[in-house]
Design a protein around this motif. Structure first.
Motif, PDB file in Angstrom:
ATOM      1  N   LEU A 164       1.076  -1.878   0.455  1.00  0.00           N
ATOM      2  CA  LEU A 164      -0.085  -0.209  -0.150  1.00  0.00           C
ATOM      3  C   LEU A 164       1.220   1.185   0.130  1.00  0.00           C
ATOM      4  O   LEU A 164       1.847   1.424   0.575  1.00  0.00           O
ATOM      5  N   ARG A 165       0.753   1.887  -1.232  1.00  0.00           N
ATOM      6  CA  ARG A 165       1.703   3.321  -1.258  1.00  0.00           C
ATOM      7  C   ARG A 165       0.495   4.566  -0.824  1.00  0.00           C
ATOM      8  O   ARG A 165      -0.083   4.448  -1.086  1.00  0.00           O
ATOM      9  N   PHE A 166       1.118   4.965   0.293  1.00  0.00           N
ATOM     10  CA  PHE A 166       0.804   6.336   0.837  1.00  0.00           C
ATOM     11  C   PHE A 166       1.164   8.090   0.250  1.00  0.00           C
ATOM     12  O   PHE A 166       2.112   7.892  -0.547  1.00  0.00           O
ATOM     13  N   ASP A 167       0.433   8.897   0.566  1.00  0.00           N
ATOM     14  CA  ASP A 167       0.789  10.081   0.491  1.00  0.00           C
ATOM     15  C   ASP A 167       2.235  10.758   0.723  1.00  0.00           C
ATOM     16  O   ASP A 167       2.975  11.263   0.433  1.00  0.00           O
ATOM     17  N   SER A 168       2.318  10.384   2.108  1.00  0.00           N
ATOM     18  CA  SER A 168       3.409  10.289   2.484  1.00  0.00           C
ATOM     19  C   SER A 168       3.872   8.888   3.984  1.00  0.00           C
ATOM     20  O   SER A 168       2.815   8.303   3.803  1.00  0.00           O
ATOM     21  N   THR A 169       5.193   9.046   3.990  1.00  0.00           N
ATOM     22  CA  THR A 169       5.430   8.180   5.458  1.00  0.00           C
ATOM     23  C   THR A 169       4.413   8.814   6.497  1.00  0.00           C
ATOM     24  O   THR A 169       4.378   7.508   7.636  1.00  0.00           O
ATOM     25  N   ALA A 170       4.045   9.791   6.858  1.00  0.00           N
ATOM     26  CA  ALA A 170       3.024  10.053   8.541  1.00  0.00           C
ATOM     27  C   ALA A 170       1.864   9.232   7.855  1.00  0.00           C
ATOM     28  O   ALA A 170       0.951   8.489   9.011  1.00  0.00           O
ATOM     29  N   TYR A 171       1.054   9.387   6.411  1.00  0.00           N
ATOM     30  CA  TYR A 171       0.088   8.060   6.571  1.00  0.00           C
ATOM     31  C   TYR A 171       0.486   6.684   6.819  1.00  0.00           C
ATOM     32  O   TYR A 171      -0.611   5.928   7.530  1.00  0.00           O
ATOM     33  N   ALA A 172       1.339   6.323   6.263  1.00  0.00           N
ATOM     34  CA  ALA A 172       2.090   5.022   6.708  1.00  0.00           C
ATOM     35  C   ALA A 172       2.343   4.423   7.793  1.00  0.00           C
ATOM     36  O   ALA A 172       2.074   3.672   8.424  1.00  0.00           O
ATOM     37  N   THR A 173       2.991   5.609   8.149  1.00  0.00           N
ATOM     38  CA  THR A 173       2.595   5.721   9.980  1.00  0.00           C
ATOM     39  C   THR A 173       2.123   5.190  10.899  1.00  0.00           C
ATOM     40  O   THR A 173       1.480   4.938  11.697  1.00  0.00           O
ATOM     41  N   HIS A 174       0.550   6.119  10.211  1.00  0.00           N
ATOM     42  CA  HIS A 174      -0.203   6.355  11.234  1.00  0.00           C
ATOM     43  C   HIS A 174      -1.121   5.200  10.591  1.00  0.00           C
ATOM     44  O   HIS A 174      -1.576   4.542  11.790  1.00  0.00           O
ATOM     45  N   VAL A 175      -1.578   4.670   9.848  1.00  0.00           N
ATOM     46  CA  VAL A 175      -1.403   3.556   9.602  1.00  0.00           C
ATOM     47  C   VAL A 175      -1.450   1.969  10.377  1.00  0.00           C
ATOM     48  O   VAL A 175      -1.710   1.289  11.336  1.00  0.00           O
ATOM     49  N   ARG A 176      -0.240   2.101  10.850  1.00  0.00           N
ATOM     50  CA  ARG A 176       0.862   1.039  11.501  1.00  0.00           C
ATOM     51  C   ARG A 176       0.140   0.906  13.156  1.00  0.00           C
ATOM     52  O   ARG A 176       0.241   0.522  13.525  1.00  0.00           O
ATOM     53  N   ASP A 177       0.496   2.693  13.108  1.00  0.00           N
ATOM     54  CA  ASP A 177       0.029   3.002  14.713  1.00  0.00           C
ATOM     55  C   ASP A 177      -1.616   2.635  15.127  1.00  0.00           C
ATOM     56  O   ASP A 177      -2.038   2.109  16.106  1.00  0.00           O
ATOM     57  N   GLU A 178      -1.942   3.051  14.176  1.00  0.00           N
ATOM     58  CA  GLU A 178      -3.679   2.488  14.310  1.00  0.00           C
ATOM     59  C   GLU A 178      -3.585   0.897  14.654  1.00  0.00           C
ATOM     60  O   GLU A 178      -4.998   0.793  14.992  1.00  0.00           O
ATOM     61  N   LEU A 179      -3.485  -0.105  13.700  1.00  0.00           N
ATOM     62  CA  LEU A 179      -3.432  -1.323  14.002  1.00  0.00           C
ATOM     63  C   LEU A 179      -3.184  -1.605  14.611  1.00  0.00           C
ATOM     64  O   LEU A 179      -3.257  -2.649  15.199  1.00  0.00           O
ATOM     65  N   ARG A 180      -2.073  -1.423  15.796  1.00  0.00           N
ATOM     66  CA  ARG A 180      -1.015  -1.330  17.561  1.00  0.00           C
ATOM     67  C   ARG A 180      -1.483  -2.528  16.530  1.00  0.00           C
ATOM     68  O   ARG A 180      -0.868  -3.383  17.457  1.00  0.00           O
ATOM     69  N   VAL A 181       0.416  -2.409  16.053  1.00  0.00           N
ATOM     70  CA  VAL A 181       0.845  -3.780  15.630  1.00  0.00           C
ATOM     71  C   VAL A 181       1.055  -3.886  16.602  1.00  0.00           C
ATOM     72  O   VAL A 181       2.469  -3.137  17.438  1.00  0.00           O
ATOM     73  N   GLY A 182       1.402  -5.004  17.440  1.00  0.00           N
ATOM     74  CA  GLY A 182       1.656  -6.015  18.273  1.00  0.00           C
ATOM     75  C   GLY A 182       1.755  -6.906  19.089  1.00  0.00           C
ATOM     76  O   GLY A 182      -0.128  -7.445  18.302  1.00  0.00           O
ATOM     77  N   PRO A 183       1.389  -7.216  20.173  1.00  0.00           N
ATOM     78  CA  PRO A 183       0.822  -7.919  20.909  1.00  0.00           C
ATOM     79  C   PRO A 183      -1.046  -8.746  20.240  1.00  0.00           C
ATOM     80  O   PRO A 183      -1.698  -9.369  21.269  1.00  0.00           O
ATOM     81  N   SER A 184      -0.968  -7.125  21.590  1.00  0.00           N
ATOM     82  CA  SER A 184      -2.888  -6.510  21.544  1.00  0.00           C
ATOM     83  C   SER A 184      -3.288  -6.103  20.128  1.00  0.00           C
ATOM     84  O   SER A 184      -3.958  -4.596  20.235  1.00  0.00           O
ATOM     85  N   MET A 185      -3.227  -6.713  18.648  1.00  0.00           N
ATOM     86  CA  MET A 185      -3.425  -5.765  17.212  1.00  0.00           C
ATOM     87  C   MET A 185      -4.921  -5.534  17.560  1.00  0.00           C
ATOM     88  O   MET A 185      -5.695  -6.318  18.207  1.00  0.00           O
ATOM     89  N   ALA A 186      -5.302  -4.254  16.974  1.00  0.00           N
ATOM     90  CA  ALA A 186      -6.547  -3.741  16.770  1.00  0.00           C
ATOM     91  C   ALA A 186      -6.884  -5.267  15.973  1.00  0.00           C
ATOM     92  O   ALA A 186      -8.951  -5.294  16.231  1.00  0.00           O
ATOM     93  N   TRP A 187      -6.999  -5.273  14.944  1.00  0.00           N
ATOM     94  CA  TRP A 187      -6.944  -6.191  13.734  1.00  0.00           C
ATOM     95  C   TRP A 187      -6.968  -7.309  13.431  1.00  0.00           C
ATOM     96  O   TRP A 187      -5.286  -7.586  13.201  1.00  0.00           O
ATOM     97  N   LEU A 188      -7.541  -8.320  13.281  1.00  0.00           N
ATOM     98  CA  LEU A 188      -6.871 -10.120  13.369  1.00  0.00           C
ATOM     99  C   LEU A 188      -7.125  -9.958  11.734  1.00  0.00           C
ATOM    100  O   LEU A 188      -7.811  -9.855  11.279  1.00  0.00           O
ATOM    101  N   PRO A 189      -5.768 -11.200  11.093  1.00  0.00           N
ATOM    102  CA  PRO A 189      -6.490 -11.415   9.938  1.00  0.00           C
ATOM    103  C   PRO A 189      -7.292 -12.432  10.214  1.00  0.00           C
ATOM    104  O   PRO A 189      -7.580 -13.383  10.716  1.00  0.00           O
ATOM    105  N   ALA A 190      -7.866 -13.031   8.900  1.00  0.00           N
ATOM    106  CA  ALA A 190      -9.375 -13.638   9.333  1.00  0.00           C
ATOM    107  C   ALA A 190      -8.597 -15.086   9.510  1.00  0.00           C
ATOM    108  O   ALA A 190      -7.887 -15.559   8.880  1.00  0.00           O
TER     109      ALA A 190
END
Length: 283
Positions: A180-206
């Motif tokens: 996924l390519r975004f308009d800036s690095t800030a958008y790509a980082t924001h998506v990572r942060d909102e996914l809460r990439v870590g042990p308690s991720m916001a959204w898990l894969p199907a």
């Protein structure tokens, strides 16, 4: 290919050879003193040492020899045979994403050409053929009950493009890579942060009830400019075992999934191999 591949830019075209030029004869110079010869020898040795150290560092990062990668220590370790990789050509005057001239860390190459190709023996996924895909296809990687929230995240931080490739291996492992390519690095980082990439991720894969960090993964920043977060589905898994990774490279966000139906786990070695090679293409 049976060895860990490296990614290298295409060499420049060789310049045309210049015609020989005749120079006038020069009188013989006096022989150098012994002190001068010793100084030259010392500097030559120093340059060789530092040159060797610099070369070794570069190779350690770009080659990722199998003895340097967890689980890639022998010929029969289960690695997949990927074709030889090379970085795509850039538009004239465009810098590489992490060069000094590209402080915004923008990828100027065609996003589709940055996708990892399928390895030997793979059956291509006709729906994920290396071209553009719609957001709905990307959202299908997540549980149905989470897709509306994730869709809203992509409305708030819309990607410019999504490219994807998928394939199935003879052992049944299904692999998928999304960029996924975004308009800036800030958008790509924001998506990572909102996914809460870590042990308690916001959204898990199907299909994955619960995931955890892959503790065998130690190459999160092996490729300059690219950070990775690698997970495996916790035991006991359901009808299939899932491994997934997120990589963030400047303005580009990657999702890499290996999913193996049945009781056996998706093999760790080829998954790490896939993540490393995809990161090299993004770096």
């Amino acid at each position: 290919m049976t060895e860990q591949q490296t990614v290298a830019p295409d060499p420049a075209d060789p310049a045309e050879a210049a015609a020989p030029i005749a120079f006038p004869a020069v009188p013989d110079a006096p022989p150098p003193s012994r002190r001068a010869l010793r100084a030259v020898a010392r500097w030559t040795a120093a340059l060789l040492v530092f040159g060797g150290l610099g070369t070794g560092t570069a190779l350690a990062i770009t080659s990722a020899e199998r003895t340097d990668v967890p689980g890639l220590a022998t010929e029969g370790d289960g690695r997949w045979e990927y074709p030889e990789l090379s970085l795509p050509a850039l538009p004239a005057g465009s810098p590489r994403p992490f060069s000094e001239a590209n402080r915004a860390e923008i990828h100027h190459a065609d996003l589709r050409e940055l996708l990892l190709p399928a390895p030997a023996g793979a059956t291509p996924d006709k729906a994920l053929d290396g071209g553009w895909v719609k957001q709905e296809r990307f959202l299908a990687e997540y549980r149905a009950e989470d897709r509306d929230e994730l869709a809203q995240l992509l409305v708030d931080s819309p990607p410019r493009h999504i490219a994807a490739r998928g394939w199935t291996m003879p052992d049944g492992t299904r692999a998928r890579v999304y960029l996924l390519r975004f308009d800036s690095t800030a958008y790509a980082t924001h998506v990572r942060d909102e996914l809460r990439v870590g042990p308690s991720m916001a959204w898990l894969p199907a299909g994955a009830a619960e995931t955890e960090f892959d503790t065998a993964w130690t190459f999160s920043r092996a490729v300059e400019g690219v950070s990775s977060y690698v997970f495996t589905e916790k035991a006991p898994h359901g009808e299939a075992h899932t491994r997934l990774a997120y990589s963030v490279a400047g303005d580009t966000f990657a999702l890499i999934v290996h999913e193996r139906p049945g009781t056996a786990e998706a093999a760790r070695v080829p998954f790490h191999q896939t993540v490393i090679l995809q990161n090299q293409l993004l770096g």
